[in-house]
Design an enzyme around this catalytic site. Structure first.
Site, PDB file in Angstrom:
ATOM      1  CB  VAL A  16      -0.961   0.015   1.201  1.00 46.03           C
ATOM      2  CG1 VAL A  16      -1.811   1.280   1.183  1.00 46.03           C
ATOM      3  CG2 VAL A  16      -1.866  -1.210   1.182  1.00 46.03           C
ATOM      4  CB  SER A 108      -6.085  -5.225   8.900  1.00 47.57           C
ATOM      5  OG  SER A 108      -6.320  -6.555   8.501  1.00 47.57           O
ATOM      6  CB  SER A 109     -10.703  -6.971   6.392  1.00 42.27           C
ATOM      7  OG  SER A 109      -9.767  -7.979   6.066  1.00 42.27           O
ATOM      8  CB  CYS A 110      -8.002  -9.414  10.619  1.00 41.70           C
ATOM      9  SG  CYS A 110      -6.677  -8.334  11.179  1.00 41.70           S
ATOM     10  CE1 TYR A 137      -0.894  -6.527  11.028  1.00 44.44           C
ATOM     11  CE2 TYR A 137      -3.096  -7.112  10.259  1.00 44.44           C
ATOM     12  CZ  TYR A 137      -1.939  -6.369  10.127  1.00 44.44           C
ATOM     13  OH  TYR A 137      -1.822  -5.463   9.106  1.00 44.44           O
ATOM     14  CE  LYS A 141      -2.380  -2.842  10.823  1.00 46.57           C
ATOM     15  NZ  LYS A 141      -1.776  -1.588  10.294  1.00 46.57           N
ATOM     16  CG  HIS A 180      -3.857 -12.150   1.517  1.00 49.76           C
ATOM     17  ND1 HIS A 180      -3.073 -11.026   1.613  1.00 49.76           N
ATOM     18  CD2 HIS A 180      -4.247 -12.436   2.788  1.00 49.76           C
ATOM     19  CE1 HIS A 180      -3.007 -10.639   2.871  1.00 49.76           C
ATOM     20  NE2 HIS A 180      -3.708 -11.477   3.607  1.00 49.76           N
ATOM     21  CE  LYS A 188      -1.926 -23.598  -5.001  1.00 50.93           C
ATOM     22  NZ  LYS A 188      -3.133 -24.223  -4.394  1.00 50.93           N
TER      23      LYS A 188
END
Length: 314
Positions: A16, A108-110, A137, A141, A180, A188
């Protein structure tokens, strides 16, 4: 911000932060201050305070953080909570004590509860238990968001926070163990195409729904918020659109040009069934994303091909 305002981007080398620097330069800002890890230890309070006292930045983007995948978060929770708390507290306090005009903190979305109602509104913060694998984490945040909130409430400091959805793009981590889902599938697919493999394994059933935001859009939103938003409440940043992992894999397959089959390993976890943030507040202020998921995947894959030798794979 004025075009000649002194702007410090903490974490300028990250996914970011690097895009925030590019966005600022593209918009004509010409006094951007950055420091590498070998130049400034953000976990050291005295070093951070000395930096602020010497450089006197007027605006600060706090994009610096210790980040990692599920395995890293699970294995080193003490490191994740302590280092992130140190970085945040040092920068936020130094910004206040050195009269920074405005600071933007990246969450963060967490931070949201594991079993959160969908789509996720900002007010759902602290309404339930966190996901255990990245609790350390997440707590760090949440503390950063609340520290900005309380500095604004008590001191009137113009410190604002934003909470992005799942990000991806050039400079991402493509490690198959810790990255992620989008960069992992892209790598892959590419390697299967090169090796002419008949199948690519995708974890889970493919039914889980996710929202993705291209990192250039995230950077643009951060600069927009810095220029246009001064309220005490933090803002979600997302597209408002979601896609199943199966649809995502098929889209990446098409972009990469892989001709084999997708094999869904249902013995692997799907994770949360759905994860979509409500970005209504930001939309009402006047910001909207520019890149569709297809466009973002195409740009990310182009960058991957151009930087394959130096891409982060661990």
């Amino acid at each position: 911000m004025k075009k000649d305002s002194k702007i410090y981007v903490a974490g300028h080398a990250g996914l970011v932060g690097s895009n925030i620097v590019k966005n600022l330069i593209a918009k004509g800002y010409n006094d951007i201050v950055v420091r590498g890890r070998n130049e400034l230890d953000l976990t050291n309070q005295n070093s951070v305070m000395n930096f602020f006292e010497t450089e006197r930045p007027e605006y600060v983007f706090l994009a610096a953080a210790k980040v990692g995948g599920i395995n890293a978060n699970n294995t080193y929770p003490a490191n994740f909570i302590m280092e992130n708390l140190q970085i945040q507290c040092n920068i936020i306090d130094a910004a206040y004590k050195n009269d920074v005009k405005k600071l933007l903190f990246l969450g963060s979305s967490c931070i949201y509860p594991k079993m959160c109602p969908q789509p996720i509104k900002e007010e759902y913060l602290l309404t339930g238990a966190l996901e255990s694998t990245n609790e350390a984490y997440a707590l760090a945040k949440i503390s950063g968001l609340k520290t900005c909130y309380f500095y604004k409430k008590q001191y009137g400091a113009n410190f604002v926070s934003v909470m992005p959805t799942n990000l991806y793009g050039p400079g991402d981590n493509f490690d198959l163990e810790n990255s992620h889902v989008l960069p992992a599938i892209l790598r892959k697919m590419h390697e299967a195409k090169v090796a002419n493999l008949p199948t690519v394994e995708i974890w889970g059933t493919g039914k889980a729904l996710r929202e993705f935001l291209y990192v250039e859009d995230m950077a643009d939103a951060c600069v927009f918020v810095m220029e246009n938003y001064d309220e005490i409440d933090f803002l979600n940043i997302g597209t408002g659109e979601e896609i199943s992992i199966k649809e995502l894999a098929e889209a990446i397959k098409e972009v990469v040009g892989y001709k084999g089959d997708l094999c869904f390993n249902i013995d692997k976890p799907d994770g949360t069934p759905r994860k979509l943030v409500d970005s209504t507040r930001l939309k009402e202020i006047g910001w909207k994303y520019q890149y569709s998921l297809r466009q973002g995947i195409e740009k990310t894959y182009k960058w991957y091909l151009e930087n394959e030798d130096s891409v982060r794979t661990h």
